[in-house]
Design an enzyme around this catalytic site. Structure first.
Site, short mmCIF file in Angstrom:
data_model
loop_
_atom_site.label_atom_id
_atom_site.label_comp_id
_atom_site.label_asym_id
_atom_site.label_seq_id
_atom_site.Cartn_x
_atom_site.Cartn_y
_atom_site.Cartn_z
N ARG A 196 29.53 48.76 -3.86
CA ARG A 196 28.38 49.68 -3.84
C ARG A 196 28.80 51.11 -3.50
O ARG A 196 29.62 51.34 -2.63
CB ARG A 196 27.39 49.18 -2.78
CG ARG A 196 26.33 50.16 -2.36
CD ARG A 196 25.17 49.50 -1.71
NE ARG A 196 25.45 48.91 -0.42
CZ ARG A 196 24.56 48.17 0.26
NH1 ARG A 196 23.37 47.94 -0.25
NH2 ARG A 196 24.87 47.66 1.42
N LYS A 224 17.64 45.06 -2.78
CA LYS A 224 16.33 45.58 -2.31
C LYS A 224 16.21 47.08 -2.61
O LYS A 224 15.21 47.53 -3.15
CB LYS A 224 16.16 45.34 -0.79
CG LYS A 224 16.26 43.89 -0.38
CD LYS A 224 16.08 43.69 1.11
CE LYS A 224 17.16 44.34 1.96
NZ LYS A 224 18.51 43.76 1.79
N ARG A 260 29.06 53.57 2.14
CA ARG A 260 28.57 53.39 3.51
C ARG A 260 29.68 52.92 4.44
O ARG A 260 30.51 52.11 4.04
CB ARG A 260 27.43 52.36 3.52
CG ARG A 260 26.13 52.96 3.06
CD ARG A 260 25.07 51.93 2.79
NE ARG A 260 24.94 50.92 3.84
CZ ARG A 260 24.01 49.99 3.84
NH1 ARG A 260 23.12 49.95 2.85
NH2 ARG A 260 23.95 49.10 4.81
N ARG A 308 12.83 42.62 10.12
CA ARG A 308 14.03 41.79 10.13
C ARG A 308 13.99 40.73 11.22
O ARG A 308 14.92 39.92 11.32
CB ARG A 308 15.26 42.67 10.36
CG ARG A 308 16.01 43.07 9.07
CD ARG A 308 17.04 44.08 9.48
NE ARG A 308 18.20 44.15 8.65
CZ ARG A 308 18.41 45.09 7.72
NH1 ARG A 308 17.49 45.97 7.43
NH2 ARG A 308 19.55 45.12 7.07
N ARG A 335 26.64 40.77 9.15
CA ARG A 335 25.32 41.14 8.63
C ARG A 335 24.61 39.92 8.06
O ARG A 335 23.39 39.76 8.21
CB ARG A 335 25.48 42.25 7.59
CG ARG A 335 25.90 43.56 8.26
CD ARG A 335 26.56 44.53 7.31
NE ARG A 335 25.64 45.08 6.34
CZ ARG A 335 26.04 45.81 5.30
NH1 ARG A 335 27.33 46.04 5.09
NH2 ARG A 335 25.15 46.29 4.46
P1 ADP Z 1 20.30 45.97 -0.62
O1 ADP Z 1 19.41 47.20 -0.57
O2 ADP Z 1 19.52 44.70 -0.70
O3 ADP Z 1 21.33 45.94 0.48
P2 ADP Z 1 21.37 47.22 -3.06
O4 ADP Z 1 20.13 47.48 -3.83
O5 ADP Z 1 22.03 48.39 -2.42
O6 ADP Z 1 21.13 46.03 -1.98
O7 ADP Z 1 22.38 46.46 -4.03
C1 ADP Z 1 23.72 46.16 -3.59
C2 ADP Z 1 24.71 46.49 -4.73
O8 ADP Z 1 24.55 45.56 -5.78
C3 ADP Z 1 24.50 47.88 -5.34
O9 ADP Z 1 25.78 48.43 -5.63
C4 ADP Z 1 23.69 47.61 -6.61
O10 ADP Z 1 24.00 48.56 -7.64
C5 ADP Z 1 24.16 46.21 -7.00
N1 ADP Z 1 23.07 45.38 -7.55
C6 ADP Z 1 21.77 45.37 -7.18
N2 ADP Z 1 21.06 44.44 -7.89
C7 ADP Z 1 21.98 43.82 -8.69
C8 ADP Z 1 21.90 42.77 -9.67
N3 ADP Z 1 20.74 42.16 -9.93
N4 ADP Z 1 23.04 42.41 -10.31
C9 ADP Z 1 24.22 43.02 -10.02
N5 ADP Z 1 24.38 44.02 -9.14
C10 ADP Z 1 23.27 44.42 -8.47
P1 AMP Z 2 20.45 48.23 5.51
O1 AMP Z 2 20.60 49.61 4.92
O2 AMP Z 2 19.07 47.66 5.34
O3 AMP Z 2 21.54 47.29 5.01
O4 AMP Z 2 20.65 48.38 7.08
C1 AMP Z 2 21.88 48.86 7.62
C2 AMP Z 2 21.95 48.52 9.11
O5 AMP Z 2 20.90 49.21 9.82
C3 AMP Z 2 21.75 47.06 9.48
O6 AMP Z 2 22.96 46.29 9.37
C4 AMP Z 2 21.24 47.17 10.92
O7 AMP Z 2 22.30 47.45 11.82
C5 AMP Z 2 20.36 48.42 10.86
N1 AMP Z 2 18.95 48.11 10.52
C6 AMP Z 2 18.26 48.50 9.39
N2 AMP Z 2 16.99 48.07 9.44
C7 AMP Z 2 16.85 47.37 10.59
C8 AMP Z 2 15.79 46.64 11.20
N3 AMP Z 2 14.58 46.55 10.60
N4 AMP Z 2 16.02 46.05 12.40
C9 AMP Z 2 17.22 46.14 13.01
N5 AMP Z 2 18.27 46.79 12.49
C10 AMP Z 2 18.11 47.40 11.29
#
Ligand code: ADP
Ligand code: AMP
Length: 217
Positions: free
Chosen positions: A127, A13, A161, A88, A172
């Site tokens: 990541r 995302k 992170r 969420r 998660r």
């Molecule tokens: P989210 O925001 O949904 O938690 P991220 O955008 O941070 O996910 O993506 C998670 C990890 O996977 C990052 O390290 C990113 O570079 C990698 N990634 C994202 N999209 C893809 C894809 N289509 N194929 C492989 N790796 C990906």
């Molecule tokens: P994310 O960066 O989206 O993976 O979010 C990291 C963490 O933040 C999650 O595992 C939750 O603990 C918290 N969080 C982020 N967005 C929300 C939401 N909309 N509602 C509840 N918790 C959230």
């Protein structure tokens, strides 16, 4: 245009939201990033959220709804925004609907980023992000073009992170499956849902999302 990206942690995302932000001028509103900023600044919200985030659980709805409703009022969101990580839960989705109705706005598109659970541990544990500008990378799938240098800002420091461990992924994912996945039905019934195959390479996922947004815009 108001767009929601919906998918489990690690679906991509944030990666796609940053790209669309640059391309279409929609502001990325990542509630995860907002919470991490609050934790770093040791605000009251941040202090309350830190342990919840480290456990991979969800921060209370009231906190999240307040955070988004304040942020969405800001002038930079006037052209639209891209919600990444919100809503969420049903309560958050219902609050978003009310918020938009009050402003005379509509939710144009909800894009589901569909991935198999099995790949999420590798996506999440690989990541890392630029410590200066937040640009996201992956040890295997998206390395900086020059080793150790951020493509976006030239920064040389990178962060991982605190919650990106194999241990938190299960919690998660459970939170996603029980609290968030039911929203797919909610948005399908509202007629706003579309899905992309987020297992494909980053560029291909981007093309699929662009095609959906071109049709919505
Ligand atoms: P989210 O925001 O949904 O938690 P991220 O955008 O941070 O996910 O993506 C998670 C990890 O996977 C990052 O390290 C990113 O570079 C990698 N990634 C994202 N999209 C893809 C894809 N289509 N194929 C492989 N790796 C990906
Ligand atoms: P994310 O960066 O989206 O993976 O979010 C990291 C963490 O933040 C999650 O595992 C939750 O603990 C918290 N969080 C982020 N967005 C929300 C939401 N909309 N509602 C509840 N918790 C959230």
């Amino acid at each position: 245009m108001i767009v929601v990206l919906l998918g489990p942690p690690g679906a991509g995302k944030g990666t796609q939201a940053r790209r669309i932000e640059d391309k279409m001028g929609l502001v990325q509103l990542s509630t995860g990033d907002m919470l991490r900023a609050a934790v770093a600044a040791r605000t009251e919200v941040g202090r309350a959220a830190q342990a919840i985030m480290e456990a991979g659980e969800l921060v209370p709805d009231a906190t999240m709804v307040r955070m988004i409703s304040e942020r969405i009022e800001a002038p930079d969101c006037a052209k639209g925004c891209l919600l990444d990580g919100f809503p969420r839960t049903y309560a958050q989705a219902a609050a978003l609907d009310r918020m938009l109705t009050d402003k005379g706005l509509v939710l144009d598109r909800v894009i589901e980023m569909k991935v198999d659970d099995a790949i999420l541990v590798e996506r999440i544990t690989g990541r890392f992000a630029c410590a200066t500008c937040g640009e996201g990378y992956h040890g295997r799938y998206r390395r900086p073009k020059v080793e150790g240098v951020c493509d976006n800002c030239g920064g040389a420091a990178f962060d991982r992170r605190a919650d990106d461990t194999a241990e938190t992924v299960a919690a998660r994912l459970a939170a996603y499956n029980t609290e968030t996945a039911p929203l797919l039905v909610y948005y399908a019934e509202a007629g706003t849902l579309a899905s992309v195959d987020a297992m494909a390479p980053i560029a291909e996922v981007g093309e699929a999302i662009d095609a959906l947004l071109d049709r919505a815009g």
